[in-house]
Design a protein around this motif. Sequence first.
Motif, PDB file in Angstrom:
ATOM      1  N   UNK A 122      -2.298   3.311 -13.206  1.00 44.47           N
ATOM      2  CA  UNK A 122      -1.318   3.249 -12.678  1.00 44.47           C
ATOM      3  C   UNK A 122      -1.418   4.899 -10.927  1.00 44.47           C
ATOM      4  N   UNK A 123      -2.551   6.080 -11.027  1.00 49.88           N
ATOM      5  CA  UNK A 123      -2.570   6.439 -10.128  1.00 49.88           C
ATOM      6  C   UNK A 123      -2.917   5.986  -8.925  1.00 49.88           C
ATOM      7  N   UNK A 124      -4.319   5.086  -9.452  1.00 47.35           N
ATOM      8  CA  UNK A 124      -4.208   4.383  -7.962  1.00 47.35           C
ATOM      9  C   UNK A 124      -3.615   3.084  -7.568  1.00 47.35           C
ATOM     10  N   UNK A 125      -3.072   2.390  -8.385  1.00 44.62           N
ATOM     11  CA  UNK A 125      -1.906   1.955  -7.954  1.00 44.62           C
ATOM     12  C   UNK A 125      -0.784   2.250  -6.904  1.00 44.62           C
ATOM     13  N   UNK A 126      -0.151   3.581  -7.397  1.00 42.81           N
ATOM     14  CA  UNK A 126       0.555   3.786  -7.201  1.00 42.81           C
ATOM     15  C   UNK A 126       0.349   4.366  -5.646  1.00 42.81           C
ATOM     16  N   UNK A 192       6.631  -0.888  -2.833  1.00 43.15           N
ATOM     17  CA  UNK A 192       6.978  -2.266  -3.631  1.00 43.15           C
ATOM     18  C   UNK A 192       5.979  -3.644  -3.251  1.00 43.15           C
ATOM     19  N   UNK A 193       5.232  -3.594  -3.905  1.00 40.81           N
ATOM     20  CA  UNK A 193       3.915  -4.061  -3.689  1.00 40.81           C
ATOM     21  C   UNK A 193       3.638  -4.834  -5.897  1.00 40.81           C
ATOM     22  N   UNK A 194       4.938  -4.924  -5.916  1.00 40.00           N
ATOM     23  CA  UNK A 194       4.591  -5.660  -7.226  1.00 40.00           C
ATOM     24  C   UNK A 194       6.358  -6.185  -7.706  1.00 40.00           C
ATOM     25  N   UNK A 195       5.370  -7.809  -8.517  1.00 42.50           N
ATOM     26  CA  UNK A 195       6.228  -8.702  -8.291  1.00 42.50           C
ATOM     27  C   UNK A 195       7.414  -8.075  -9.785  1.00 42.50           C
ATOM     28  N   UNK A 196       8.308  -7.936  -9.315  1.00 48.67           N
ATOM     29  CA  UNK A 196       9.034  -7.061 -10.553  1.00 48.67           C
ATOM     30  C   UNK A 196       9.506  -8.183 -11.848  1.00 48.67           C
ATOM     31  N   UNK A 197       9.335  -9.814 -11.165  1.00 52.53           N
ATOM     32  CA  UNK A 197      10.047 -11.226 -11.717  1.00 52.53           C
ATOM     33  C   UNK A 197       9.004 -11.871 -12.803  1.00 52.53           C
ATOM     34  N   UNK A 198       7.991 -10.744 -12.236  1.00 48.56           N
ATOM     35  CA  UNK A 198       6.228 -11.921 -12.624  1.00 48.56           C
ATOM     36  C   UNK A 198       7.141 -11.776 -14.427  1.00 48.56           C
ATOM     37  N   UNK A 199       6.864 -12.889 -15.496  1.00 48.36           N
ATOM     38  CA  UNK A 199       6.453 -12.782 -16.725  1.00 48.36           C
ATOM     39  C   UNK A 199       5.363 -12.372 -17.281  1.00 48.36           C
ATOM     40  N   UNK A 200       5.795 -11.727 -18.692  1.00 47.56           N
ATOM     41  CA  UNK A 200       4.765 -11.070 -19.236  1.00 47.56           C
ATOM     42  C   UNK A 200       3.303 -11.650 -19.332  1.00 47.56           C
ATOM     43  N   UNK A 201       3.072 -12.962 -19.152  1.00 47.36           N
ATOM     44  CA  UNK A 201       1.820 -13.616 -18.624  1.00 47.36           C
ATOM     45  C   UNK A 201       1.271 -13.083 -18.332  1.00 47.36           C
ATOM     46  N   UNK A 202       2.233 -13.547 -16.987  1.00 40.38           N
ATOM     47  CA  UNK A 202       1.258 -13.151 -15.302  1.00 40.38           C
ATOM     48  C   UNK A 202       1.337 -12.101 -15.689  1.00 40.38           C
ATOM     49  N   UNK A 328      -9.040  -8.949  -5.063  1.00 42.31           N
ATOM     50  CA  UNK A 328      -8.322  -9.940  -6.311  1.00 42.31           C
ATOM     51  C   UNK A 328      -7.155 -10.356  -6.947  1.00 42.31           C
ATOM     52  N   UNK A 329      -6.705  -9.241  -7.116  1.00 39.77           N
ATOM     53  CA  UNK A 329      -5.253  -9.183  -8.200  1.00 39.77           C
ATOM     54  C   UNK A 329      -4.389  -7.919  -7.329  1.00 39.77           C
ATOM     55  N   UNK A 330      -4.135  -8.871  -5.783  1.00 41.49           N
ATOM     56  CA  UNK A 330      -2.737  -8.322  -4.759  1.00 41.49           C
ATOM     57  C   UNK A 330      -1.216  -7.828  -5.324  1.00 41.49           C
ATOM     58  N   UNK A 331      -0.861  -8.444  -6.460  1.00 42.07           N
ATOM     59  CA  UNK A 331       0.373  -8.247  -6.873  1.00 42.07           C
ATOM     60  C   UNK A 331       0.404  -7.753  -8.299  1.00 42.07           C
ATOM     61  N   UNK A 332      -0.873  -7.738  -8.250  1.00 43.03           N
ATOM     62  CA  UNK A 332      -0.819  -7.339 -10.111  1.00 43.03           C
ATOM     63  C   UNK A 332      -2.204  -6.092 -10.606  1.00 43.03           C
ATOM     64  N   UNK A 389     -19.393 -16.527  -6.435  1.00 46.31           N
ATOM     65  CA  UNK A 389     -18.146 -16.922  -6.486  1.00 46.31           C
ATOM     66  C   UNK A 389     -17.501 -16.398  -5.904  1.00 46.31           C
ATOM     67  N   UNK A 390     -17.313 -15.063  -6.063  1.00 48.44           N
ATOM     68  CA  UNK A 390     -16.879 -14.106  -5.483  1.00 48.44           C
ATOM     69  C   UNK A 390     -16.884 -14.095  -4.023  1.00 48.44           C
ATOM     70  N   UNK A 391     -17.951 -14.537  -3.622  1.00 45.79           N
ATOM     71  CA  UNK A 391     -17.890 -14.366  -2.032  1.00 45.79           C
ATOM     72  C   UNK A 391     -16.909 -16.000  -1.065  1.00 45.79           C
ATOM     73  N   UNK A 392     -17.002 -16.942  -1.531  1.00 46.94           N
ATOM     74  CA  UNK A 392     -16.770 -18.330  -1.840  1.00 46.94           C
ATOM     75  C   UNK A 392     -15.104 -18.031  -1.806  1.00 46.94           C
ATOM     76  N   UNK A 393     -14.834 -17.418  -2.672  1.00 48.28           N
ATOM     77  CA  UNK A 393     -13.655 -17.841  -3.108  1.00 48.28           C
ATOM     78  C   UNK A 393     -12.368 -16.216  -2.450  1.00 48.28           C
ATOM     79  N   UNK A 394     -12.293 -15.153  -2.839  1.00 50.15           N
ATOM     80  CA  UNK A 394     -11.283 -14.324  -2.673  1.00 50.15           C
ATOM     81  C   UNK A 394     -11.912 -13.409  -1.809  1.00 50.15           C
ATOM     82  N   UNK A 395     -13.195 -13.155  -1.701  1.00 52.52           N
ATOM     83  CA  UNK A 395     -13.836 -12.056  -0.663  1.00 52.52           C
ATOM     84  C   UNK A 395     -14.659 -12.663   0.579  1.00 52.52           C
TER      85      UNK A 395
END
Length: 404
Positions: A122-126, A192-202, A328-332, A389-395
């Motif tokens: 929480x500290x790092x994300x905030x 504001x980088x939080x998706x307040x409408x995301x489901x629990x599964x997401x 890797x997880x920009x919105x969560x 794989x990481x450097x082929x997909x998201x980095x």
Amino acid sequence: MSGFGSFLKSGHAPTLYASFLYFAFSCCIWVLNGAMAPFISETFNLSPAEKGLMLSIPIIAGALMRFPLGLLSQYIGRKNATLVEMGLIMVAMLFGFFFVKSFNDLLAMGVLLGIAGASFGVALSLGSGSFPPRHKGLAMGLVGAGNVGTAVSVLIAPPLAQAYGWVAVYGFAAIAISIPMVVMVIFAKEPDDRDAHASFKEHIACLFEKDGWAFSLIYAVTFGGFIGLCTFLPTYYYDQFGVSKVQAGQLTMLAAFMGAAVRVLGGWISDRWGGVNTLNVVLCTVTITLVLCGLSTGSLAVTTLLVIVCFAALGAGNGAVFQLVPLRWPMSTAVAGSMIGEIGALGGGLVPNAMGLSKQYVGSYSGGFFVFAGLAVAMLVMLRVMQIRWTRTWAEKGGRARSA
């Protein structure tokens, strides 16, 4: 300085500072039993295995509380979650001041100290939430430098315990936690980088992804090694080299401060060189220094130098991991970071137990160092496989942030 000034202007600096203070005070309180271990051990006449158990419980409890707090923050907001946690920390410290009278009470207090260890994700994300991707590593590194609280704890708690009794230190901590609470209320704001409408599964999707578990295991070595060694080193210095209780805390402070300070540098380097590249160097350095620590148990000077180098590498590794997580997880990030922090801190619980059991059944602490060095080697092999794989997909190559 102009570059750092532009970095601060790219996000919300007061929230960054408030998050750092919150995390620093939390880390300080989390390792209180480790900082006071020589005094506590003397009071209850603990065996090496009992010392290991006593020191591992706050680490494990804090680890297990990280993901639930991160998940809660996705629903009530990260700022609100920090205030809830700090209120609980204050209550826990009052329990320690009034009710810890036996070894069983001490173990229960260890669980309550774990509340302070839940703050990480929480500290790092905030703190980093309002900063753009290209600066996430530095922002997270600055907040993560709140690990310096562990150094403050091992520096301040022993003299206080010697002057007023170790139980009284819990009372001082109950008062101290009000400082970051007030700062958080006045200066921090929810990014504001939080998706307040995301489901629990997401929200919990990272639990079911290979990348989440890969980061968690690497962090179990980098942060787990940091917090586990920081907790056990006062006992190790006191038992192995016969230094005073206060000197044991001071020697531990040198290493803990180095690890906290270099975490910022690790995040900054990773922004530019790539978190994957940084982690490769980190894991090699950790392996070598831990093996040498296990072989140099007769020299205080050599051991201290090796421990400082090891902590510097661990700190850089912590910064590198959390340069990669928001890519890797920009919105969560809060939930993913809490999960990774949870598994990582559980790794720290292995260190006091491994050291204590090694001393009790083998007669030397060396086995604990060797076991953790072996884990670092295993993580290095896994990283070499996963990075393809990481450097082929998201980095980008090496683990840098991709351009927009």
